[in-house]
Scaffold this active site. Structure first.
Site, PDB file in Angstrom:
ATOM      1  N   GLU A 174       0.804  -1.194  -0.099  1.00 44.98           N
ATOM      2  CA  GLU A 174       0.068   0.055  -0.066  1.00 44.98           C
ATOM      3  C   GLU A 174       0.734   1.249  -0.078  1.00 44.98           C
ATOM      4  O   GLU A 174       0.749   2.120   1.004  1.00 44.98           O
ATOM      5  CB  GLU A 174      -0.877   0.101   1.296  1.00 44.98           C
ATOM      6  N   GLU A 284      -5.476  -8.558  -0.955  1.00 42.78           N
ATOM      7  CA  GLU A 284      -6.309  -8.034   0.369  1.00 42.78           C
ATOM      8  C   GLU A 284      -7.633  -7.768  -0.527  1.00 42.78           C
ATOM      9  O   GLU A 284      -7.794  -7.082  -1.357  1.00 42.78           O
ATOM     10  CB  GLU A 284      -5.890  -6.924   1.028  1.00 42.78           C
TER      11      GLU A 284
END
Length: 894
Positions: A174, A284
């Site tokens: 991320e 995810e």
């Protein structure tokens, strides 16, 4: 085995579609009132078996931190879930206390795992990493401070892993969301340069050890960015540093609508830049509300399987429970069965599915696949709230014949810690194939349920529609006193879902009560399963039957009031209508400890004939050349075994104890059947000639998932396996010649191991005075032990050691995840070997779960010593040592 053991009555061939369909349509899933089928709205899910969409990929049940430690989750749970890919932390990474890649690789690869990803930045303890700021060159040595970390992680994997070629390194997680590079306009060049440096550092380590090129995944963005992805791929192509797997995240509900568009944009970028087809892993996906909920999971899985990408459920709570998709130490919840059903499609070809709406969150979706070798078509569906008309076309008569059997099982939401048994059959019928088509109505009024529809050629025996669930009542539909109904809105992504969308809380006064009526068909024994949530501590309620106190219901602790699980109680009832009531006080004035429990649903099962489950051969996993046989009418649908061929069944049990395992099979001559239970061989008498046989053995099984593998080197046609636990089997539990049971405080202790009193409301085993005591401070030094002397008659052989144990250990709060710690107990046989058992976190020190450890004892009477030289073991309340098998196995010609 006792001589009076009887195999359950064989299923009868149903007269035709009408009988099974009528039975199925009268059943409701979720416990709401039954309605005539004609009154129910329907949606249509269209399936075309003749339009292939490619080989089944099977990567959509990957997990992020789904594995916690070696043995957490158990091997049987992991094997059944068939996890092909997982992301874990680097060796000794500080982000979490467990989830270390090297610690879990053995169990992961043993379960058929393919790709083990490592989040390298999880070497840092904080979130966002390094305070959200890109590290500098703090030592002024001319090297970026993150590079030594990257090299160290790669070095440990390269030198300590048994399978370094199966690792995929993720240098950045991320980077767009507060982790070092959120401002693409101004940080693009820095990120691209850092990618190049990280990529080269990993490759240099692998090359130095003579390993093949390391696999690397990226960029790892928190959501899809067309601009960042375009720039990144162009740079990586120019530098010859393309990722082996392209990674981003799709977390929110809205991504159920947008993912396919994002994936199309990604494919367009590849095409425009002349790049090869780089595989994708969405490392995810999903929110709290999706985990453990079959009807939610099937929507995500269908989307990712349609795109043929891998994807991993997000990590919101604990490492080691498959992202809230398994329960307790060895159990299945509704999410686990969805994982298993999806994994069972391995080896098949997916086909075209048309839902009522595509790219619409919280709607009916599905996956369909055909396995022509097995002559089976499967449809997984869920997410809607209406009956489903499954319209199937493209049925090849050369594969399936003119008439097919159809079986539908229902998988319900049962809480993250819920004990989900085998999903029940709700439709069982035959259908004539006309123009390659059939239509089947799946009864449904529960958006949180998922269903598996299977089509096979006509079989010798059909499974009946389940009838053991005699009542299912939502807590909010009971007569409530001093309690509050709460709406668990599914649009709240950070909330766990409740059955039917509501639950009952504020159950915290002595007058709080939930009362409802049940009607049961006969005098007998019934199992009451309460779906409920306890907040960080166990609790108690009084169960009253027809106004009279019956027993205390003792709940295990949970993460929160809405992190639900199931609690079971056995009740004797006479035929007719009864009033059941759960109350916060036994006497109406004194509040029971921990009574503030969230109540969600009450299920009542008829177990008068015992807890029985039948696992048909066509639902087994076949290997080693085994195949389904439809050559003869009387053995159609059996598993044809010979040589190294095996059929593996995953059986779910409600409680630990003795079960009769019966294998029903046909032979053409003398043949010896082999059975392995969770990998341990069990000897069965051979079939002496041709015929149809039942081979039965009584085995002590742990609660939860049990892996039963059958083989027949000389040949056999296996119809099914049955597990049965009734009064006779429970009597075997209480027979001192089979089972030794003791309170832990009554056993010899050494060193610092000490007896301690459990807090109020404990769900542990109380002494005559009603006090629960356990033994703590076991381990953390070789001399701190609890010993189990072997009673007479417990000589060398196979055993199960069951510990009633508690483990609420956690490390200091570092970030938003509960930093739970697994505890281990080493069981040493004096004069023999040592076996290690893993106990996952279970929320409170006065809340006890069963942990079963298999033992192969070598001596005639060597004491068992429980300890852990390196760290603390769990607190132990009870100790049970049971012979693995008891009685005399039988093989009887039918």
């Amino acid at each position: 085995m006792s001589s009076n053991l009887k195999r359950p009555r064989r299923r009868l061939k149903l007269a035709g579609p009408a009988a099974a369909t009528a039975a199925a349509l009268s059943l409701t899933v979720g416990g709401l009132a039954a309605q005539p089928a004609a009154a129910a709205p329907t949606e249509t899910l269209s399936v075309d078996l003749g339009q292939s969409t490619g080989d089944f990929r099977g990567g959509a049940t990957g997990t992020l931190y789904g594995l916690g430690d070696d043995g957490v989750p158990s091997q049987s749970v992991l094997n059944g879930a068939r996890i092909t890919n997982t992301s874990q932390k680097p060796p000794q990474g500080a982000q979490h206390p467990n989830g270390d890649a090297l610690d879990v690789e053995s169990s992961f690869f043993a379960a058929g795992g393919k790709d083990l990803y490592v989040y390298i930045q999880d070497e840092y303890p904080d979130w966002a990493y390094n305070g959200g700021k890109r590290p500098s060159d703090a030592n002024s040595d001319g090297e970026w401070d993150y590079l030594p970390i990257i090299r160290s992680v790669a070095e440990k994997i390269a030198t300590q892993s048994e399978h370094p070629e199966n690792y995929i390194f993720i240098p950045f997680n991320e980077p767009d969301a507060g982790n070092w590079y959120p401002d693409w306009a101004n940080q693009k060049d820095q990120f691209l340069a850092d990618w190049s440096a990280a990529y080269q550092a990993i490759q240099d380590v692998y090359a130095a050890h003579g390993l093949p090129k390391a696999k690397i995944g990226g960029p790892g963005d928190a959501w899809w960015h067309q601009d960042r992805s375009t720039d990144f791929l162009a740079f990586a192509k120019e530098k010859n540093q393309l990722p082996d797997v392209f990674i981003w995240h799709e977390l929110g509900t809205s991504n159920l609508a947008t993912f396919r568009g994002h994936f199309a944009e990604y494919k367009q970028i590849l095409s425009a830049q002349g790049l090869p087809d780089i595989p994708v892993n969405i490392t995810e996906y999903g929110m709290l509300r999706d985990m453990g909920v079959p009807g939610q999971l099937v929507q995500w899985m269908s989307m990712f399987e349609d795109a043929k990408v891998d994807a991993q459920t997000a990590y919101w709570n604990y490492a080691g429970n498959l992202s809230d998709n398994s329960s307790r130490n060895n159990g299945a919840n509704g999410g686990w069965w969805m994982f298993k059903w999806y994994g069972d499609l391995t080896g098949s070809t997916t086909v075209k599915v048309t839902p009522p709406q595509l790219n619409a969150p919280d709607t009916l979706q599905g996956i369909a696949a055909v396995d022509t070798a097995k002559k089976k078509a499967t449809v997984l569906l869920g997410g809607g709230s209406s009956d489903v008309n499954v319209s199937v076309a493209g049925i090849d008569k050369n594969v399936f014949g003119n008439s097919v059997d159809v079986r539908v099982r229902a998988d319900r939401l049962n809480g993250a810690e819920g004990a989900s048994l085998q999903p029940p059959v709700i439709v069982s019928t035959q259908a004539r194939v006309k123009d390659g088509k059939i239509a089947v109505t799946v009864p449904n009024n529960d958006r949180y349920s998922a269903y598996r529809l299977e089509i096979t050629p006509a079989q010798a025996e059909q499974q009946p529609v389940a009838s053991d669930l005699v009542n299912s009542t939502e807590a909010e539909n009971t007569n409530l006193t001093d309690a509050t109904v709460y709406n668990q809105d599914p649009s709240r992504e950070w909330s766990f879902m409740a059955s039917a969308g509501k639950d009952v809380g504020s159950f915290n006064r002595s007058t709080s009560a939930a009362t409802w009526e049940v009607t049961v068909p006969r005098n007998g024994t019934y199992r009451l399963s309460v779906l409920a949530g306890a907040n960080q501590r166990p609790g108690q309620h009084a169960l009253l039957v027809d106004g009279t106190f019956n027993q205390l219901i003792k709940y295990s602790a949970g993460l929160s009031w809405t992190y639900r699980g199931t609690t079971e109680a056995t009740v004797a009832l006479t035929a007719g209508t009864h009033t059941l009531s759960l109350r916060a006080s036994k006497d109406g004035s004194t509040l029971l400890p921990g009574a503030d429990i969230t109540l969600d649903r009450f299920d009542l099962f008829d177990i008068t004939g015992g807890e029985q489950a039948v696992y048909p051969a066509d639902e087994a996993r076949l290997a080693g050349g085994a195949q389904l046989s439809y050559a003869k009418k009387d053995t159609a649908g059996t598993a044809q075994l010979s040589g190294n061929g095996t059929a593996t069944f995953f059986a779910s049990t409600a409680e630990p104890g003795y079960y009769d395992i019966t294998t029903h099979y046909t032979t053409s001559g003398a043949s010896a059947l082999k059975l392995a239970v969770n990998g341990r061989p069990v000897t069965l008498p051979a079939a002496t000639r041709s015929g149809t046989w039942d081979s039965a053995v009584r085995v002590f099984l742990p609660q939860g998932i049990n892996e039963l593998t059958v083989s027949a080197p000389s040949g056999a046609l296996v119809h099914d396996i049955t597990t049965l636990r009734g009064a006779d089997q429970k009597n075997a539990d209480s027979d001192a010649s089979n089972v030794f049971r003791s309170e832990a405080e009554a056993l010899p202790r050494a060193g610092a191991a000490a007896v301690q009193t459990a807090g109020p409301g404990s769900n542990g085993s109380a002494d005559a005075a009603g006090v629960v005591r356990d033994v703590g401070y076991i381990g953390n030094g070789a001399g701190n032990t609890l010993s189990v002397p072997r009673p007479a008659g417990f000589g060398a052989g196979e055993y199960q050691l069951v510990l009633g144990a508690a483990n609420a250990d956690k490390s200091a709060a570092i970030n938003y995840n509960p930093q739970v710690i697994s505890r281990f107990v080493d069981v040493t046989e004096q004069g023999g070997s040592t076996v290690r058992g893993a106990m996952r976190h279970n929320y409170a020190w006065n809340s006890y779960w069963d942990k079963t450890i298999p033992l192969s004892l070598d001596t005639d009477g060597g004491t068992l010593v429980l300890g852990n030289a390196r760290a603390y073991a769990p607190n132990i309340d009870t100790v049970t040592l049971a012979k693995f098998t008891t009685g005399t196995p039988t093989t009887v010609r039918k």
